[in-house]
Design an enzyme around this catalytic site. Structure first.
Site, PDB file in Angstrom:
ATOM      1  N   HIS A   1       0.987  -1.269   0.166  1.00 35.92           N
ATOM      2  CA  HIS A   1      -0.007   0.050   0.300  1.00 35.92           C
ATOM      3  C   HIS A   1       0.845   1.165   0.026  1.00 35.92           C
ATOM      4  O   HIS A   1       0.513   2.306  -0.564  1.00 35.92           O
ATOM      5  CB  HIS A   1      -1.004   0.182   1.254  1.00 35.92           C
ATOM      6  CG  HIS A   1      -0.343   0.096   2.608  1.00 35.92           C
ATOM      7  ND1 HIS A   1       0.245  -1.019   3.192  1.00 35.92           N
ATOM      8  CD2 HIS A   1      -0.257   1.195   3.373  1.00 35.92           C
ATOM      9  CE1 HIS A   1       0.681  -0.611   4.243  1.00 35.92           C
ATOM     10  NE2 HIS A   1       0.478   0.760   4.506  1.00 35.92           N
TER      11      HIS A   1
ATOM     12  N   LYS B   1       6.112   5.299  -1.364  1.00 34.78           N
ATOM     13  CA  LYS B   1       6.926   6.239  -0.659  1.00 34.78           C
ATOM     14  C   LYS B   1       8.527   6.146  -1.402  1.00 34.78           C
ATOM     15  O   LYS B   1       9.276   6.902  -0.749  1.00 34.78           O
ATOM     16  CB  LYS B   1       6.917   5.776   0.752  1.00 34.78           C
ATOM     17  CG  LYS B   1       5.667   6.123   1.486  1.00 34.78           C
ATOM     18  CD  LYS B   1       5.714   5.941   3.144  1.00 34.78           C
ATOM     19  CE  LYS B   1       4.622   6.395   3.628  1.00 34.78           C
ATOM     20  NZ  LYS B   1       4.401   5.880   5.170  1.00 34.78           N
TER      21      LYS B   1
ATOM     22  N   HIS C   1       2.454  10.003  -2.558  1.00 33.15           N
ATOM     23  CA  HIS C   1       2.791   8.462  -2.614  1.00 33.15           C
ATOM     24  C   HIS C   1       1.591   7.517  -3.207  1.00 33.15           C
ATOM     25  O   HIS C   1       1.877   6.415  -3.403  1.00 33.15           O
ATOM     26  CB  HIS C   1       3.440   8.098  -1.103  1.00 33.15           C
ATOM     27  CG  HIS C   1       2.246   7.810  -0.258  1.00 33.15           C
ATOM     28  ND1 HIS C   1       1.707   8.646   0.678  1.00 33.15           N
ATOM     29  CD2 HIS C   1       1.904   6.527   0.332  1.00 33.15           C
ATOM     30  CE1 HIS C   1       0.805   8.197   1.526  1.00 33.15           C
ATOM     31  NE2 HIS C   1       0.886   6.735   1.163  1.00 33.15           N
TER      32      HIS C   1
ATOM     33  N   ASP D   1      -4.446  -0.107   8.110  1.00 28.84           N
ATOM     34  CA  ASP D   1      -3.291   1.002   8.124  1.00 28.84           C
ATOM     35  C   ASP D   1      -3.331   2.076   9.407  1.00 28.84           C
ATOM     36  O   ASP D   1      -2.500   1.822  10.027  1.00 28.84           O
ATOM     37  CB  ASP D   1      -3.043   1.638   6.895  1.00 28.84           C
ATOM     38  CG  ASP D   1      -1.947   2.327   6.555  1.00 28.84           C
ATOM     39  OD1 ASP D   1      -0.991   1.869   6.993  1.00 28.84           O
ATOM     40  OD2 ASP D   1      -2.361   3.404   6.028  1.00 28.84           O
TER      41      ASP D   1
HETATM   42 FE   LIG Z   1      -0.056   5.503   2.831  1.00 29.80          FE
HETATM   43 FE   LIG Z   2       1.083   2.190   5.964  1.00 34.00          FE
END
Ligand SMILES: [Fe+2]
Ligand SMILES: [Fe+2]
Length: 413
Positions: free
Chosen positions: A239, A243, A268, A345
């Site tokens: 996910h 980044k 990101h 998350d």
């Molecule tokens: Fe994220």
């Molecule tokens: Fe994350």
């Protein structure tokens, strides 16, 4: 009663594999009727047995054995499986049918071709015998050459049938192994990529593993299949792969980000989608129409896993009320996989220690999550998450972060 001759190939005691013509004659071509095949003649009358045996031997068939058909005939045949079984028809119809059925139902004997030899033409009897699984039906009178050719054709057919079956089984096994290898290497590559991205931002890389497993649990609670949950587990680990494209000066900046830095940080999600699904539909079409190589590239990228991962990477920061990013989707316009990953998350971010904050106690995390009901999170997904809180906790403990890596205490979460 004549005993079954020793020269008929015995089946090893305890053998479980089905013996076939191919097994018994490990050659590159079918066995020769006259010199190699073992022919067993089963009948009720001595006259029938003697006549057929003489006909076969006169035709040059070397290995002929005769056997009176009695109640133990099946046991005898089972113990000394021939290449072809010739069975007398018509003398004792009810017993004949019983013996035939016993032969056809006997798993071990199903690979042995049975040819019924009848003294007279009887279409009904012939139909029944062929229906029950007999290989052929011969009616007297017949020429010697016809007998020999039909028996040799039977041997040929069985040998090719067995060869095809054997190759089919080998092929299936090879495909199964290759598929397993492929799935394993795909999983390893996904995990490597996910961890590589996460190591830039997280001290242990376990965050992505936990998020994947939380999503798996939530998806099962929502009724998705085990196979889909497995795919989601892997896809959700990617996910935050976007980044990779965020500069260290922003990703690892101590303290709050400037608005323009925060804007870049938010990208990101778009970078993640580009990493996992680098071409737009229009670009895909262009590439497809230009080169064969393009097709090959795209066939890799179009795997269900990568497409799922791209959707998650793009939508895991969307919010149920439409105030998330990057697309500002709301409600069920947000793909379910994105909504599930959002819950997983955020819970993991809250419940674990980050360089810029301590871990929040689990119960307090649940309270914070509840505050996001119908604003940040899909209520249905949140309910599924709470219903499986025991399993969530178990995963949290099992994949707890241990020793920090790389001295990243200054990282920005
Ligand atoms: Fe994220
Ligand atoms: Fe994350």
């Amino acid at each position: 009663m004549s005993a079954v001759a020793e020269r008929v190939a015995p089946i090893p005691a305890g053998s479980t594999a089905l013996p076939t013509v191919h097994d018994r004659h490990s050659r590159q071509e079918p066995p020769d009727l006259c010199t190699e095949a073992h022919v067993l003649v089963v009948g009720w009358s001595e006259d029938y047995l003697e006549t057929l045996q003489a006909e076969l031997e006169n035709a040059g068939v070397l290995h002929v054995t005769v056997c009176r058909a009695e109640t133990r005939a099946v046991e005898q045949i089972r113990g000394h499986l021939p290449d072809i079984l010739l069975l007398e028809a018509g003398l004792a119809e009810s017993r004949h049918a019983g013996l035939l059925q016993a032969l056809m139902l006997e798993t071990r004997l199903q690979n042995c071709p049975v040819i019924v030899v009848a003294q007279r033409r009887d279409l009904e009897q012939k139909r029944r015998c062929l229906e029950i699984g007999c290989f052929d039906f011969l009616v007297r009178p017949f020429e010697q050459i016809e007998l020999v050719l039909r028996l040799q054709h039977t041997l040929d057919s069985c040998w090719y049938r067995d060869t095809l079956r054997m190759r089919d089984a080998q092929f299936e096994e090879a495909v199964r192994r290759r598929t397993e290898d492929l799935a394993q290497s795909r999983m390893e590559i996904v995990q490597c990529l996910a961890r590589a991205a996460e190591f830039r931002d997280d001290v242990t890389g376990n965050h992505v593993v936990r998020v994947g497993k939380y999503v798996r649990i939530i998806s099962r609670e929502l009724g998705l299949s085990e196979a889909h949950a497995e795919l989601l587990d892997q896809a959700a680990q990617l996910h935050d792969v976007g980044k990779i494209a965020i500069p260290d000066s922003i990703l690892k900046k101590p303290g709050p980000l400037e608005p323009d830095q925060f804007d870049l940080m938010r990208k990101h999600t778009a970078f993640g989608k580009q990493v996992l699904c680098p071409f737009s539909a229009h670009e895909q079409e262009q590439i497809r129409s230009h080169t064969r190589l393009g097709n090959q590239v795209l066939s890799v990228r179009s795997s269900p896993l990568m497409m799922l991962a791209a959707r998650i990477a793009q939508t895991h920061h969307e919010r149920w009320d439409g105030t998330g990013y990057p697309l500002g989707l709301a409600g069920e316009d947000i793909p379910l996989e994105g909504r599930m990953t959002a819950v997983a998350d955020v819970f993991d971010a809250l419940s674990t220690e980050r360089p810029y904050k301590p871990a929040i106690p689990r119960q307090r995390c649940f309270e914070i999550m509840e505050q996001g009901r119908a604003t940040q999170f899909d209520p249905r997904v949140l309910d599924a998450f709470f219903r499986r809180s025991e399993d969530i906790t178990r995963i949290q403990m099992q994949y707890m972060d241990d020793v920090p890596f790389f001295g990243q205490q200054e990282a920005q979460g």
